[in-house]
Design a protein around this motif. Structure first.
Motif, mmCIF file in Angstrom:
data_model
loop_
_atom_site.group_PDB
_atom_site.id
_atom_site.type_symbol
_atom_site.label_atom_id
_atom_site.label_comp_id
_atom_site.label_asym_id
_atom_site.label_seq_id
_atom_site.Cartn_x
_atom_site.Cartn_y
_atom_site.Cartn_z
ATOM 1 N N LEU A 127 0.812 -1.220 0.000
ATOM 2 C CA LEU A 127 0.000 0.000 0.000
ATOM 3 C C LEU A 127 0.847 1.272 0.000
ATOM 4 C CD1 LEU A 127 -2.727 -1.063 2.603
ATOM 5 C CD2 LEU A 127 -2.804 -1.260 0.109
ATOM 6 N N GLY A 128 2.177 1.108 -0.069
ATOM 7 C CA GLY A 128 3.054 2.276 -0.067
ATOM 8 C C GLY A 128 3.303 2.802 1.337
ATOM 9 N N ILE A 129 3.947 3.965 1.412
ATOM 10 C CA ILE A 129 4.268 4.571 2.702
ATOM 11 C C ILE A 129 3.011 5.174 3.320
ATOM 12 C CG2 ILE A 129 5.633 6.331 3.890
ATOM 13 C CD1 ILE A 129 7.254 3.963 2.851
ATOM 14 N N GLN A 130 2.716 4.752 4.554
ATOM 15 C CA GLN A 130 1.563 5.279 5.278
ATOM 16 C C GLN A 130 1.926 5.463 6.751
ATOM 17 O OE1 GLN A 130 -2.367 3.906 4.468
ATOM 18 N NE2 GLN A 130 -1.863 3.089 2.434
ATOM 19 N N TYR A 131 0.935 5.842 7.532
ATOM 20 C CA TYR A 131 1.132 6.096 8.958
ATOM 21 C C TYR A 131 0.178 5.219 9.765
ATOM 22 C CZ TYR A 131 3.415 10.342 7.254
ATOM 23 O OH TYR A 131 4.234 11.223 6.610
ATOM 24 N N ARG A 132 0.594 4.931 11.003
ATOM 25 C CA ARG A 132 -0.292 4.207 11.912
ATOM 26 C C ARG A 132 -0.366 4.960 13.230
ATOM 27 N NH1 ARG A 132 1.812 -1.312 13.352
ATOM 28 N NH2 ARG A 132 3.165 -0.105 14.731
ATOM 29 N N CYS A 133 -1.575 5.126 13.731
ATOM 30 C CA CYS A 133 -1.768 5.751 15.033
ATOM 31 C C CYS A 133 -1.562 4.705 16.117
ATOM 32 C CB CYS A 133 -3.175 6.347 15.123
ATOM 33 S SG CYS A 133 -3.546 7.052 16.750
ATOM 34 N N GLU A 134 -0.671 4.967 17.055
ATOM 35 C CA GLU A 134 -0.401 4.017 18.134
ATOM 36 C C GLU A 134 -1.447 4.107 19.235
ATOM 37 O OE1 GLU A 134 1.648 1.867 17.529
ATOM 38 O OE2 GLU A 134 2.885 2.753 15.960
ATOM 39 N N ASN A 135 -2.356 5.082 19.113
ATOM 40 C CA ASN A 135 -3.418 5.227 20.113
ATOM 41 C C ASN A 135 -4.668 4.442 19.721
ATOM 42 O OD1 ASN A 135 -4.697 6.499 22.486
ATOM 43 N ND2 ASN A 135 -5.935 7.554 20.944
ATOM 44 N N CYS A 136 -5.123 4.636 18.449
ATOM 45 C CA CYS A 136 -6.361 3.970 18.031
ATOM 46 C C CYS A 136 -6.142 2.887 16.988
ATOM 47 C CB CYS A 136 -7.367 5.000 17.509
ATOM 48 S SG CYS A 136 -6.897 5.768 15.930
ATOM 49 N N GLY A 137 -4.908 2.747 16.470
ATOM 50 C CA GLY A 137 -4.596 1.703 15.500
ATOM 51 C C GLY A 137 -4.939 2.051 14.065
ATOM 52 N N ASN A 138 -5.473 3.234 13.817
ATOM 53 C CA ASN A 138 -5.860 3.634 12.465
ATOM 54 C C ASN A 138 -4.626 3.725 11.562
ATOM 55 O OD1 ASN A 138 -7.407 4.655 10.316
ATOM 56 N ND2 ASN A 138 -7.059 6.769 10.973
ATOM 57 N N VAL A 139 -4.721 3.166 10.343
ATOM 58 C CA VAL A 139 -3.664 3.281 9.338
ATOM 59 C C VAL A 139 -4.152 4.256 8.272
ATOM 60 C CG1 VAL A 139 -2.301 2.079 7.594
ATOM 61 C CG2 VAL A 139 -2.800 0.955 9.775
ATOM 62 N N PHE A 140 -3.336 5.244 7.953
ATOM 63 C CA PHE A 140 -3.789 6.306 7.053
ATOM 64 C C PHE A 140 -2.626 6.828 6.224
ATOM 65 C CE2 PHE A 140 -2.880 7.736 11.317
ATOM 66 C CZ PHE A 140 -2.018 8.803 11.155
ATOM 67 N N ARG A 141 -2.962 7.398 5.070
ATOM 68 C CA ARG A 141 -1.943 7.930 4.165
ATOM 69 C C ARG A 141 -1.604 9.386 4.475
ATOM 70 N NH1 ARG A 141 -0.116 6.055 -0.536
ATOM 71 N NH2 ARG A 141 -1.804 4.524 -0.636
ATOM 72 N N ASP A 142 -2.604 10.177 4.803
ATOM 73 C CA ASP A 142 -2.401 11.612 4.997
ATOM 74 C C ASP A 142 -2.710 12.015 6.432
ATOM 75 O OD1 ASP A 142 -1.811 12.115 2.223
ATOM 76 O OD2 ASP A 142 -3.957 11.828 1.828
ATOM 77 N N PRO A 143 -1.689 12.348 7.216
ATOM 78 C CA PRO A 143 -1.943 12.790 8.590
ATOM 79 C C PRO A 143 -2.554 14.188 8.610
ATOM 80 C CG PRO A 143 0.374 13.041 8.069
ATOM 81 C CD PRO A 143 -0.247 12.349 6.892
ATOM 82 N N LYS A 144 -3.239 14.498 9.675
ATOM 83 C CA LYS A 144 -3.702 15.860 9.899
ATOM 84 C C LYS A 144 -2.496 16.667 10.373
ATOM 85 C CE LYS A 144 -7.020 18.507 12.678
ATOM 86 N NZ LYS A 144 -8.057 18.407 13.750
ATOM 87 N N VAL A 145 -2.328 17.870 9.843
ATOM 88 C CA VAL A 145 -1.137 18.662 10.171
ATOM 89 C C VAL A 145 -1.543 19.990 10.791
ATOM 90 C CG1 VAL A 145 0.937 19.772 9.270
ATOM 91 C CG2 VAL A 145 0.175 17.606 8.292
ATOM 92 N N SER A 146 -0.936 20.297 11.929
ATOM 93 C CA SER A 146 -1.065 21.620 12.533
ATOM 94 C C SER A 146 0.332 22.224 12.612
ATOM 95 C CB SER A 146 -1.701 21.537 13.924
ATOM 96 O OG SER A 146 -0.899 20.748 14.788
ATOM 97 N N PHE A 147 0.406 23.500 12.958
ATOM 98 C CA PHE A 147 1.690 24.200 12.959
ATOM 99 C C PHE A 147 1.893 24.905 14.297
ATOM 100 C CE2 PHE A 147 0.049 24.040 8.659
ATOM 101 C CZ PHE A 147 1.114 23.492 7.963
#
Length: 292
Positions: A127-147
């Motif tokens: 599925l390519g490079i993605q992210y996993r949340c260690e809190n809820c286990g969700n796997v996603f491609r685009d994280p939410k970004v704040s600054f």
């Protein structure tokens, strides 16, 4: 309205660079070439460039964007990714795989190639490079970004953050009086306008003009135009380049004149100095000097 000095500087720019590009550092956006050529600080140099655009002497092109803090205007913004599902910032990046049983996770979860759910090997979809949340286990491609602003500490999301355009500036092509100098010099020299020489230190130095007298001897020329006179800072920069490159001859053109201290500094470094009211006079004086 363009001043006489502005017109001289623009002709120098026309023969030295095609485009004035910015650098971005901890202080923001700046145009060091413009600061040096116009002898202005970063804010005044940017104002001068935009003034020249309004006067029709230059054009500008958008080449980048910066995120600014909506609270204080600082560009020192740290991106902070988070899970789009639960908002946790405890996330892991990796290559994602989906097993034939339907489980999707990061590559490091599949120990010895086995699916952690069904314990079977093989049958993976990359599925390519993605992210996993260690809190809820969700796997996603685009994280939410704040600054997070490193200046005032305020945090903002992509909606409230300010986007500032970044431009490069290009001179509109016009005939330069320095074209006449180049044409004259080409009869006797190999000419590069602008030219560069690698110094003894390994640093590559830029000059408005580099001449090769076809016997291997190099002549370097710089032109500096200031409102009242050319001072020690400009003279010192040229002298340093001359010391590092060791040319056969070095000529410094000052418009309209050079200060006494700057003149002494240049002469101490065996630099020939030409003072001129404008580029026409400068071209004539340099031509005579080289023919002498």
């Amino acid at each position: 309205m363009l001043t006489a000095r502005d017109r001289i500087v623009l002709e120098i720019i026309a023969k030295s660079t095609e485009e004035l590009r910015p650098i971005i550092d901890e202080k923001g956006v700046s145009y060091p070439d413009a600061e040096r050529i116009f002898d202005l600080d970063r804010e005044a140099a940017l104002e001068k460039l935009n003034e020249l655009v309004k006067e029709g002497a230059m054009t500008k092109k958008r080449i980048d964007s910066l995120v600014l803090c909506p609270n204080c205007g600082s560009h020192l913004m740290l991106a902070k990714p988070s899970c789009p599902s639960c908002g946790s910032r405890i996330i892991t990046k990796g290559r994602a795989l989906r097993h034939s049983c339907g489980y999707a996770g990061l590559e490091q979860d599949f120990l010895e190639g086995k699916c952690p759910i069904c314990d079977k090997q093989g049958g993976y979809e990359d599925l390519g490079i993605q992210y996993r949340c260690e809190n809820c286990g969700n796997v996603f491609r685009d994280p939410k970004v704040s600054f997070l602003c490193l200046n005032c500490g305020k945090e903002s999301d992509y909606i409230s953050a300010v986007i500032e355009p970044v431009f490069s500036y290009r001179l509109k092509k016009n005939k330069s009086k320095l074209d006449r100098l180049e044409s004259i010099l080409k009869k006797s020299y190999d000419v590069k306008m602008p030219g560069s020489i690698r110094g003894l230190s390994g640093v590559v130095h830029q000059f408005n003009c580099v001449l090769n007298d076809r016997s291997g001897g190099l002549i370097v020329i710089d032109i500096v135009a200031r409102e009242l006179y050319v001072g020690e800072d400009d003279a010192f920069r040229f002298a340093l380049k001359v010391m590092d490159t060791a040319p056969k001859r070095a000529i410094f053109i000052a418009i309209p004149r050079v200060s006494e201290d700057a003149l002494n500094l240049l002469r101490q470094n065996k630099v020939e100095v030409v003072e001129a009211e404008d580029l026409d006079e400068a071209v004539d004086s340099v031509t005579k000097l080289l023919r002498a």
